[in-house]
Design an enzyme around this catalytic site. Structure first.
Site, PDB file in Angstrom:
ATOM      1  N   ASP A   1       0.842  -1.204   0.000  1.00  0.00           N
ATOM      2  CA  ASP A   1       0.000   0.000   0.000  1.00  0.00           C
ATOM      3  C   ASP A   1       0.877   1.254   0.000  1.00  0.00           C
ATOM      4  O   ASP A   1       1.979   1.253   0.559  1.00  0.00           O
ATOM      5  CB  ASP A   1      -0.917  -0.027   1.239  1.00  0.00           C
ATOM      6  CG  ASP A   1      -2.072   0.957   1.112  1.00  0.00           C
ATOM      7  OD1 ASP A   1      -2.328   1.457  -0.009  1.00  0.00           O
ATOM      8  OD2 ASP A   1      -2.721   1.232   2.132  1.00  0.00           O
TER       9      ASP A   1
ATOM     10  N   HIS B   1       2.897   3.104  -8.917  1.00  0.00           N
ATOM     11  CA  HIS B   1       2.763   1.660  -9.139  1.00  0.00           C
ATOM     12  C   HIS B   1       4.019   1.113  -9.830  1.00  0.00           C
ATOM     13  O   HIS B   1       4.498   0.023  -9.505  1.00  0.00           O
ATOM     14  CB  HIS B   1       1.517   1.360  -9.977  1.00  0.00           C
ATOM     15  CG  HIS B   1       0.229   1.727  -9.293  1.00  0.00           C
ATOM     16  ND1 HIS B   1      -0.042   1.392  -7.988  1.00  0.00           N
ATOM     17  CD2 HIS B   1      -0.872   2.400  -9.728  1.00  0.00           C
ATOM     18  CE1 HIS B   1      -1.253   1.843  -7.645  1.00  0.00           C
ATOM     19  NE2 HIS B   1      -1.763   2.466  -8.688  1.00  0.00           N
TER      20      HIS B   1
ATOM     21  N   LEU C   1      12.097 -20.482  -4.251  1.00  0.00           N
ATOM     22  CA  LEU C   1      11.104 -19.561  -3.688  1.00  0.00           C
ATOM     23  C   LEU C   1       9.857 -19.615  -4.554  1.00  0.00           C
ATOM     24  O   LEU C   1       9.960 -19.682  -5.781  1.00  0.00           O
ATOM     25  CB  LEU C   1      11.676 -18.134  -3.707  1.00  0.00           C
ATOM     26  CG  LEU C   1      10.715 -16.988  -3.355  1.00  0.00           C
ATOM     27  CD1 LEU C   1      10.381 -17.001  -1.854  1.00  0.00           C
ATOM     28  CD2 LEU C   1      11.340 -15.629  -3.707  1.00  0.00           C
TER      29      LEU C   1
END
Ligand code: FPP
Length: 242
Positions: A16, A33, A127
């Site tokens: 956020d 973004h 991962l």
């Protein structure tokens, strides 16, 4: 407990603050973004270094469709561009990418890019990156309940055999362990419809740092805070047990 046991296996992140980061610099929200995508990359590197096995990124919620069309389009483009740009390095680093969320509700182009990165990285074993795209936790739980209801209707399952495990197995995250640590950047202290079932015992870490400023150092700081937490899973300290 040895130090390895203090590394969370699964870190989930609510990214956020992109818009506020951009606005405070007089930039368009989409620039925030774009910088946020750099933070995703930094956290992947930090996670591999630390030995974290799963990182889930909340990339787009079902509520995000309510944003201006231009912002939604640029987020979808950013997702596709990031997939194309990052795939070779992810493969090289042994990273597998999987997506959770309502895929049918995504534009065809985005679905194609998600399918492609899942296929191209399928053998990664170091991962696992989980991309939550068009994701809503309540919707995921309702969908799981409906799937269980169907199994009961067809006689595949009986109501008395419905357990927490039965429901977990019907979630998008069926093959993914629950998050140990949930990070939210940007200063808000809420879960915003993200992994509500799965985070029942996650340690929560809220930071005022805006997502574009969240890099390897901030990720390491969150892991350090986690290492100092005592997880009791509803139990009491072993020393208080007698
Ligand atoms: C929330 O910030 C962020 C989002 C809704 C999008 C997160 C997406 C990215 C970081 C894009 C890249 C992702 C990947 C996986 C490549 P906000 O816009 O709500 O910020 P604000 O609260 O300051 O307005």
């Amino acid at each position: 407990m040895n130090s390895h046991a203090k590394i969370p296996a699964h870190v989930a992140i609510i990214m956020d603050g992109n818009g506020r980061w951009a606005a405070s610099r007089g930039m368009d929200r989409t620039r925030g973004h774009a910088r946020g995508a750099d933070s995703v990359r930094a956290c992947i590197v930090a996670a591999i270094t630390a030995g974290v096995r799963y990182v889930t990124f909340y990339a787009f919620s079902t509520e995000n469709w309510g944003r201006p069309a231009g912002e939604v389009d640029s987020l979808m483009e950013l997702l596709c561009d990031s997939v194309v740009r990052e795939t070779p390095e992810l493969i090289e680093r042994g990273v597998r990418v999987v997506a959770i969320g309502d895929r049918e509700g995504l534009p065809e182009k985005v679905r194609r890019h998600i399918d492609r990165i899942e296929g191209d990285t399928a053998s990664g074993s170091k991962l696992t990156i989980v991309l939550a795209v068009n994701y809503s936790s309540r919707n995921e739980i309702a969908r799981a309940a409906a799937r269980i209801a169907t199994k009961i209707t067809t006689g595949e399952l009986s109501p008395e055999n419905v357990t927490e495990e039965t429901l977990s197995a019907e979630l998008f995250t069926a093959s993914i362990p629950d998050p140990d640590l949930l990070i939210r950047t940007g200063g808000e202290c809420r879960l915003s419809n993200f992994l509500l079932w799965q985070s029942a015992y996650a340690e929560l870490y809220f930071t005022p740092v805006m997502w574009p400023d969240f890099g390897e150092r901030e990720f390491a700081a969150a892991l350090e805070e986690y290492a100092g937490r005592e997880r009791r899973f509803g139990n009491i300290q072993p020393t208080q047990n007698n």
